[in-house]
Scaffold this active site. Sequence first.
Site, PDB file in Angstrom:
ATOM      1  N   ASP A 145       0.871  -1.152  -0.066  1.00 18.26           N
ATOM      2  CA  ASP A 145      -0.046   0.065  -0.067  1.00 18.26           C
ATOM      3  C   ASP A 145       1.010   1.314   0.035  1.00 18.26           C
ATOM      4  O   ASP A 145       1.711   1.428   0.886  1.00 18.26           O
ATOM      5  CB  ASP A 145      -0.849  -0.101   1.246  1.00 18.26           C
ATOM      6  CG  ASP A 145      -1.605   1.150   1.537  1.00 18.26           C
ATOM      7  OD1 ASP A 145      -1.935   1.857   0.601  1.00 18.26           O
ATOM      8  OD2 ASP A 145      -2.183   1.404   2.517  1.00 18.26           O
ATOM      9  N   ASP A 186       0.528   5.150  -0.154  1.00 17.70           N
ATOM     10  CA  ASP A 186      -0.492   6.336   0.049  1.00 17.70           C
ATOM     11  C   ASP A 186       0.291   7.584  -0.194  1.00 17.70           C
ATOM     12  O   ASP A 186       1.367   7.874   0.266  1.00 17.70           O
ATOM     13  CB  ASP A 186      -1.004   6.015   1.404  1.00 17.70           C
ATOM     14  CG  ASP A 186      -2.354   6.779   1.586  1.00 17.70           C
ATOM     15  OD1 ASP A 186      -2.456   7.901   0.892  1.00 17.70           O
ATOM     16  OD2 ASP A 186      -2.807   6.278   2.373  1.00 17.70           O
ATOM     17  N   ASP A 221       3.435   1.446   3.354  1.00 15.40           N
ATOM     18  CA  ASP A 221       2.710   1.069   4.923  1.00 15.40           C
ATOM     19  C   ASP A 221       2.969  -0.303   5.115  1.00 15.40           C
ATOM     20  O   ASP A 221       2.185  -1.201   4.807  1.00 15.40           O
ATOM     21  CB  ASP A 221       1.317   1.340   4.724  1.00 15.40           C
ATOM     22  CG  ASP A 221       0.600   1.416   6.303  1.00 15.40           C
ATOM     23  OD1 ASP A 221       1.182   0.633   6.987  1.00 15.40           O
ATOM     24  OD2 ASP A 221      -0.712   1.860   6.384  1.00 15.40           O
TER      25      ASP A 221
END
Length: 316
Positions: free
Chosen positions: A96, A98, A266
């Site tokens: 992930d 972001d 993450d």
Amino acid sequence: MQFREATPEERKIYYNEEWGGKRDLPDYVLHSLSMREFGFDHDGSGPNDRKNQFLTVDQLESYLRTKAPYSAYVSVAQYEEPSLMKGWLRAELAFDVDAKDLPAKRCCGQGQVCESCLEEARRVICMIGDVLRSDLGLRELRYSYSGRGFHLRVLDEAVQRLGSTARNEIVSYVVGCVLPADLSLALGYPRVFRRYAARILGRLDERTLQAEGIRRAAKILEHRDKIISSLESGRVEGLRELEGIGEQTLQSLLEVLRKLNSEQEDGRVTVDVRRILRLPSSLHSGVSMKCVEIRDIERFTLDQAVPKFVGERVGG
Ligand SMILES: [Zn+2]
């Protein structure tokens, strides 16, 4: 792009007039739908409605068209009993990135996203995919846009049964979270570390370096191009010949770059074998964007993720 919140009416329009149901859902979700946990956020307060199970895709379709939730999520895991999250069978390896949390941002500030940091997030997820492919030999990589960044799910059998510790080791490798013992090695991990470090160094300013405890920040920026080129080429002996930058400053800089490398992705998502991630094809209502599955990450542009209702808004 405005990234404005979608209204409940717009959500209804999206799920009933634009969303293609099973045509838009990725194969890997369709093939194992009944073994997955689904989660929903109905009002923007977070995915509190968990442990939903759908036995058929028709059930899922009718649920989404009727409820038009604020956000929809699906587990990376498959279970014998998804409605209880019991009988864990396997889980995709997920990454992930972001845009709102990228380190050393200079565009729109921490916690926000703009086209510039979304493009940087796309570059980072591409690099992660490259390393998974070239260094770890993984092949089944599926990308999706998450609204504020990108997700990458690895479907290869070799990773599906790994526990959190092994997943953590993979993250450390593919994102460059550890200082290599020998920075100069042409291939393998040192090269991975240097590629990310060079990219991040390109974005650092004096204030950020000082905030990270680097006293000779101005000197480093003066030699920035040379340091980046040494990192990219692997000719790291050049790093020890820079006027005004001693061994201690160099080690502090590498440590800062290591730390910032680790903030690009993450890691909590990757190690969590029960995580739910945004359902590809669902609507990210916070920014009014479609969480589309991405076939060609190299050519992805944001306009592929803009729902039709956004273009029809009065006043733009
Ligand atoms: Zn930005």
